[in-house]
Design a protein around this motif. Sequence first.
Motif, mmCIF file in Angstrom:
data_model
loop_
_atom_site.group_PDB
_atom_site.id
_atom_site.type_symbol
_atom_site.label_atom_id
_atom_site.label_comp_id
_atom_site.label_asym_id
_atom_site.label_seq_id
_atom_site.Cartn_x
_atom_site.Cartn_y
_atom_site.Cartn_z
ATOM 1 N N ARG A 114 3.611 -3.658 8.002
ATOM 2 C CA ARG A 114 5.005 -3.419 8.179
ATOM 3 C C ARG A 114 5.447 -2.255 7.276
ATOM 4 O O ARG A 114 5.283 -2.303 6.065
ATOM 5 C CB ARG A 114 5.946 -4.944 7.473
ATOM 6 C CG ARG A 114 5.600 -5.966 8.667
ATOM 7 C CD ARG A 114 6.643 -7.028 8.312
ATOM 8 N NE ARG A 114 6.354 -7.501 6.757
ATOM 9 C CZ ARG A 114 5.384 -8.452 6.490
ATOM 10 N NH1 ARG A 114 4.544 -8.971 7.646
ATOM 11 N NH2 ARG A 114 4.977 -8.847 5.241
ATOM 12 N N PRO A 115 6.170 -1.232 7.551
ATOM 13 C CA PRO A 115 6.620 -0.197 7.123
ATOM 14 C C PRO A 115 7.646 -0.627 5.980
ATOM 15 O O PRO A 115 8.441 -1.586 6.003
ATOM 16 C CB PRO A 115 7.219 0.633 8.041
ATOM 17 C CG PRO A 115 7.774 -0.095 9.096
ATOM 18 C CD PRO A 115 6.676 -1.213 9.069
ATOM 19 N N THR A 116 7.661 -0.096 4.772
ATOM 20 C CA THR A 116 8.646 -0.251 3.508
ATOM 21 C C THR A 116 8.911 0.929 2.914
ATOM 22 O O THR A 116 8.583 2.184 3.744
ATOM 23 C CB THR A 116 7.838 -1.094 2.596
ATOM 24 O OG1 THR A 116 6.901 -0.354 1.853
ATOM 25 C CG2 THR A 116 7.016 -2.288 2.921
ATOM 26 N N ASP A 117 10.006 1.073 2.308
ATOM 27 C CA ASP A 117 10.660 2.421 1.672
ATOM 28 C C ASP A 117 9.441 3.005 0.904
ATOM 29 O O ASP A 117 9.380 4.250 0.564
ATOM 30 C CB ASP A 117 11.622 2.031 0.640
ATOM 31 C CG ASP A 117 12.805 1.309 1.378
ATOM 32 O OD1 ASP A 117 12.931 1.954 2.448
ATOM 33 O OD2 ASP A 117 13.787 0.761 0.771
ATOM 34 N N THR A 118 8.302 2.156 0.274
ATOM 35 C CA THR A 118 7.293 3.005 -0.432
ATOM 36 C C THR A 118 5.838 3.001 0.216
ATOM 37 O O THR A 118 5.128 3.545 -0.456
ATOM 38 C CB THR A 118 7.051 2.196 -1.658
ATOM 39 O OG1 THR A 118 6.698 0.713 -1.221
ATOM 40 C CG2 THR A 118 8.345 2.089 -2.425
ATOM 41 N N LEU B 73 0.877 -1.375 -0.019
ATOM 42 C CA LEU B 73 -0.073 -0.096 -0.072
ATOM 43 C C LEU B 73 0.904 1.195 -0.088
ATOM 44 O O LEU B 73 1.778 1.361 0.985
ATOM 45 C CB LEU B 73 -0.933 0.004 1.309
ATOM 46 C CG LEU B 73 -1.856 -1.121 1.420
ATOM 47 C CD1 LEU B 73 -2.468 -1.168 2.669
ATOM 48 C CD2 LEU B 73 -2.905 -1.251 0.230
ATOM 49 N N PRO B 74 0.473 2.379 -0.704
ATOM 50 C CA PRO B 74 1.333 3.220 -0.819
ATOM 51 C C PRO B 74 1.038 4.551 0.012
ATOM 52 O O PRO B 74 0.671 5.701 -0.207
ATOM 53 C CB PRO B 74 0.887 3.898 -2.339
ATOM 54 C CG PRO B 74 -0.360 3.494 -2.562
ATOM 55 C CD PRO B 74 -0.576 2.236 -1.849
ATOM 56 N N ALA B 75 1.161 4.154 1.342
ATOM 57 C CA ALA B 75 0.768 4.823 2.508
ATOM 58 C C ALA B 75 1.571 4.396 3.701
ATOM 59 O O ALA B 75 1.796 3.241 4.036
ATOM 60 C CB ALA B 75 -0.571 5.148 2.591
ATOM 61 N N ARG B 76 2.028 5.381 4.716
ATOM 62 C CA ARG B 76 2.790 4.994 5.616
ATOM 63 C C ARG B 76 1.522 4.030 6.728
ATOM 64 O O ARG B 76 0.403 4.370 6.747
ATOM 65 C CB ARG B 76 3.154 6.246 6.698
ATOM 66 C CG ARG B 76 4.155 6.865 5.685
ATOM 67 C CD ARG B 76 5.171 7.691 6.817
ATOM 68 N NE ARG B 76 4.260 8.984 7.223
ATOM 69 C CZ ARG B 76 4.124 10.147 6.679
ATOM 70 N NH1 ARG B 76 4.875 10.347 5.700
ATOM 71 N NH2 ARG B 76 3.520 10.873 7.023
ATOM 72 N N PRO B 77 2.442 3.421 7.710
ATOM 73 C CA PRO B 77 1.221 2.352 8.503
ATOM 74 C C PRO B 77 0.373 3.299 9.388
ATOM 75 O O PRO B 77 -0.854 2.811 9.315
ATOM 76 C CB PRO B 77 2.340 1.772 9.604
ATOM 77 C CG PRO B 77 3.688 1.606 8.813
ATOM 78 C CD PRO B 77 3.716 2.995 7.890
ATOM 79 N N GLU B 78 0.585 4.321 9.832
ATOM 80 C CA GLU B 78 -0.322 4.982 10.595
ATOM 81 C C GLU B 78 -1.512 5.394 9.739
ATOM 82 O O GLU B 78 -2.622 5.797 10.352
ATOM 83 C CB GLU B 78 0.258 6.536 11.082
ATOM 84 C CG GLU B 78 1.052 7.375 10.125
ATOM 85 C CD GLU B 78 2.501 7.200 9.897
ATOM 86 O OE1 GLU B 78 3.022 8.084 9.670
ATOM 87 O OE2 GLU B 78 2.863 6.067 10.389
ATOM 88 N N SER B 79 -1.288 5.785 8.611
ATOM 89 C CA SER B 79 -2.331 6.124 7.575
ATOM 90 C C SER B 79 -3.218 4.762 7.227
ATOM 91 O O SER B 79 -4.503 4.935 7.239
ATOM 92 C CB SER B 79 -1.943 6.801 6.433
ATOM 93 O OG SER B 79 -2.989 7.199 5.523
ATOM 94 N N VAL B 80 -2.484 3.729 6.963
ATOM 95 C CA VAL B 80 -3.153 2.681 6.740
ATOM 96 C C VAL B 80 -4.197 2.191 7.983
ATOM 97 O O VAL B 80 -5.182 1.804 7.647
ATOM 98 C CB VAL B 80 -2.173 1.385 6.362
ATOM 99 C CG1 VAL B 80 -2.975 0.046 6.289
ATOM 100 C CG2 VAL B 80 -1.535 1.944 5.053
#
Length: 298
Positions: A225-229, A127-134
């Motif tokens: 899990r956070p990723t670079d994207t 997903l193209p968003a940071r974990p907090e947004s998800v």
Amino acid sequence: MDALLTALADPARWRLVSLLAERPRSVGVLAQLADARQPQTTKHLQTLERAGVVTSQRTGQRRVYALRPGPLRDLAAALVRLADTADRVAGPDSTYERYGLGLHAERLAADGTGWADGRSFGFRRSLPARPESVWRHLTETAPLSRWWTPDDLRVSELVFEARPGGRVVLEYRDAEDADGTEPVAGRAEGVVEEVRPGERLAYRLSPLLPDGGLAFTAHVELVLRPTDTGTELDTHWRITDSTIDSADFVAGIEIGFGQSLDTLAAILAADARNTAGTDSGPDDTDNTEYDAHTRSTK
């Protein structure tokens, strides 16, 4: 087009069109070949002429009718367009057919109570968003209602209390049932089991049968899990308490929840495009709120 379809829908008129496709013919000959009375044949031909599919002219004492192929070609082209629309790759009809195949298999397998217990389903999305947004889209009712149903459905009632022991209620209707007059398409109730903001969410959810009984219980676990994207989201479903009548529900899990996650990914991608190029967007605000919430729970 409507007048043409109405005219051609009558078997007697369709027979006359078939005869005129061979060559122009008089009313009397058409009546003989169609084994019909001439006054009835005349009325049918007049209807076809008003619809534009035949034309006529008087020759001596006879009125001769001929077929106009143009309107038939236009109708054929319209029918081909309809067929192509319904037959498009990965379209609604394709999903309908895949669900039908899965439903048939599940109904054959549903031979007793507990038939689907232990069945599991896994889903993964980048997903193209940071974990907090998800996380917001997984736990807050406003963003959750935007994606938490398959295609062609809409949320009509939603409760998600993002705390251990919190209630979960999801009710949905047909997306085109604007006034709510059709029966509810589905309802599920459950309870939240584990909440680790931005990292892990677990809950139980049970679809209800028409009589109010439970079809089965789904134990749902979502791991972020956070990723670079953005965020890697892994979702795992495990089935328990399955009844024979749960086959219809089980058959729809893979397609239905998969569609929901695709919608979530599309929403997050659109949000990312809308906030691109700004120094401070919604995600920055979410991050501050998320960090504060995380600190308060530690």
